[in-house]
Design an enzyme around this catalytic site. Sequence first.
Site, short mmCIF file in Angstrom:
data_model
loop_
_atom_site.label_atom_id
_atom_site.label_comp_id
_atom_site.label_asym_id
_atom_site.label_seq_id
_atom_site.Cartn_x
_atom_site.Cartn_y
_atom_site.Cartn_z
N LYS A 197 0.86 -1.18 0.00
CA LYS A 197 0.00 0.00 0.00
C LYS A 197 0.89 1.23 0.00
O LYS A 197 1.70 1.43 0.90
CB LYS A 197 -0.91 0.00 1.23
CG LYS A 197 -1.79 1.24 1.28
CD LYS A 197 -2.80 1.19 2.39
CE LYS A 197 -3.60 2.48 2.45
NZ LYS A 197 -4.59 2.47 3.52
N ARG A 207 -10.55 10.65 1.88
CA ARG A 207 -10.43 11.43 3.13
C ARG A 207 -11.73 12.19 3.37
O ARG A 207 -12.15 12.37 4.50
CB ARG A 207 -9.21 12.35 3.06
CG ARG A 207 -7.90 11.63 2.70
CD ARG A 207 -7.05 11.25 3.89
NE ARG A 207 -6.07 10.22 3.55
CZ ARG A 207 -4.77 10.44 3.27
NH1 ARG A 207 -4.28 11.67 3.27
NH2 ARG A 207 -3.97 9.42 2.99
N ARG A 218 0.96 10.13 5.51
CA ARG A 218 1.21 8.80 6.08
C ARG A 218 2.53 8.22 5.60
O ARG A 218 2.70 7.00 5.49
CB ARG A 218 0.07 7.85 5.67
CG ARG A 218 -1.34 8.36 5.95
CD ARG A 218 -2.33 7.23 5.84
NE ARG A 218 -3.72 7.67 5.78
CZ ARG A 218 -4.41 8.15 6.82
NH1 ARG A 218 -3.83 8.28 7.99
NH2 ARG A 218 -5.67 8.50 6.66
N GLU A 234 7.30 -6.66 1.18
CA GLU A 234 6.07 -6.53 1.96
C GLU A 234 5.15 -7.74 1.74
O GLU A 234 4.53 -8.24 2.66
CB GLU A 234 5.33 -5.24 1.57
CG GLU A 234 5.97 -3.97 2.11
CD GLU A 234 5.68 -3.74 3.60
OE1 GLU A 234 5.01 -4.58 4.23
OE2 GLU A 234 6.12 -2.72 4.15
N LYS A 249 -2.20 -1.47 -3.82
CA LYS A 249 -3.06 -0.30 -3.75
C LYS A 249 -2.22 0.96 -3.74
O LYS A 249 -1.24 1.01 -3.00
CB LYS A 249 -3.87 -0.39 -2.45
CG LYS A 249 -4.75 0.79 -2.17
CD LYS A 249 -5.37 0.63 -0.82
CE LYS A 249 -6.21 1.86 -0.54
NZ LYS A 249 -6.76 1.83 0.79
N SER A 275 -10.26 5.83 -4.53
CA SER A 275 -11.14 6.99 -4.68
C SER A 275 -10.68 7.99 -5.74
O SER A 275 -11.48 8.49 -6.52
CB SER A 275 -11.29 7.69 -3.32
OG SER A 275 -10.03 8.09 -2.82
N TYR A 314 -15.21 1.13 -6.80
CA TYR A 314 -16.48 1.78 -6.47
C TYR A 314 -17.50 1.59 -7.59
O TYR A 314 -18.67 1.88 -7.42
CB TYR A 314 -16.24 3.27 -6.17
CG TYR A 314 -15.33 3.45 -4.97
CD1 TYR A 314 -15.84 3.33 -3.68
CD2 TYR A 314 -13.96 3.66 -5.12
CE1 TYR A 314 -15.00 3.44 -2.58
CE2 TYR A 314 -13.12 3.78 -4.02
CZ TYR A 314 -13.65 3.67 -2.76
OH TYR A 314 -12.82 3.77 -1.66
C1 PBG Z 1 -7.10 3.41 5.51
C2 PBG Z 1 -7.58 3.36 4.10
C3 PBG Z 1 -7.48 4.36 3.13
C4 PBG Z 1 -8.09 3.85 1.99
C5 PBG Z 1 -8.54 2.57 2.28
N1 PBG Z 1 -8.19 2.27 3.58
C6 PBG Z 1 -7.01 5.74 3.24
C7 PBG Z 1 -5.60 6.04 3.44
O1 PBG Z 1 -4.73 5.17 3.51
O2 PBG Z 1 -5.33 7.24 3.55
C8 PBG Z 1 -8.21 4.60 0.70
C9 PBG Z 1 -9.21 4.07 -0.26
C10 PBG Z 1 -9.53 5.00 -1.35
O3 PBG Z 1 -8.88 6.05 -1.55
O4 PBG Z 1 -10.48 4.69 -2.10
N2 PBG Z 1 -8.11 2.95 6.39
#
Ligand code: PBG
Length: 327
Positions: A197, A207, A218, A234, A249, A275, A314
């Site tokens: 990730k 967010r 992060r 990982e 991801k 997203s 989505y």
């Molecule tokens: C963390 C999490 C995130 C997403 C899924 N799980 C946000 C992040 O890491 O900031 C993002 C998913 C998306 O953008 O569609 N719980």
Amino acid sequence: MTFPLDRPRRLRSTAAMRRMTAEYRLDPSELVLPAFIREGLTEPNPISSMPGVVQHTTDSLLRASAEAVELGLGGIMLFGIPAERDAHGSAGTDPDGVLNKAIAAVRSEVGDDLVIMSDVCLDEFTDHGHCGVLADDGSVDNDATLEIYAQMAVTQAEAGAHLLGPSGMMDGQVGVIRQALDAAGHHDVGQIAYAAKYSSAFYGPFREAVDSQLKGDRRTYQMHSANRREALREVELDLSEGADMVMVKPAMSYLDILADVAAVSPVPVAAYQISGEYAMIEAAAANGWIDRMAAIEESVLGIKRAGANIILTYWAAEVAQLLRARR
Ligand code: PBG
């Protein structure tokens, strides 16, 4: 010209020929719908940066789950947005917390007809928005966070999740969760590990979707987008800790990583079309700049071609409808 001329165009000459010779085709069973439930809502709440996606009420979430079954989707991935947040993300470990109640409600609605997945992460539950708890110096405390993840995982398993999705990128999270699940007798509850990730600007709309309290970023726990080799490390670690599936991801900017992981993984490989990937295509389509449905299908097919066995998107329900309409 040299003869006989090689003519790959023959196989593209009719729609039937193209359909028959397609190397990859999408199926609803490999699609997973991510869904948000927000505590205290009386009506579904649209997410402005993700047109067509809402924060659900319990009722609307159950309708979406029933529709997912009806469309033959593979699963649903649940995210919860609590009314109250605190430094430790207590709502995440509370059996009556929004996400845990949603898992139970969806499980009683769909039973085993859909794979119910849930997010094991603190970012939706903490008042500082980080995926873990903070040490005195403000850094994210890996090992203290693991203890909370273990509790969250058991609570989610007890609520009825089939697969847990640890997404916080804490070192050792998959192993700690596996131990906690086994100790509580949940041998059959698995993990879809967010193995690779990346820290990504494309999470922006998420967010908003979870009303994130995060200031900053992060980067001390999510991967650097410059790194390719590290993804395999990982993945290896998560497998050694007991991951049942691994995930890459985001998806579209990381198709090389997805192909690398798919080439070596002995377990199913998932990819999360996040997203920002959704928002970009929706925004361009809303401006009339691209053909919306064609762009959606092409993007999801690209993720599959790169090696994903499971795709979180989505558009899962809409793609399933498209596939059905074509039959
Ligand atoms: C963390 C999490 C995130 C997403 C899924 N799980 C946000 C992040 O890491 O900031 C993002 C998913 C998306 O953008 O569609 N719980």
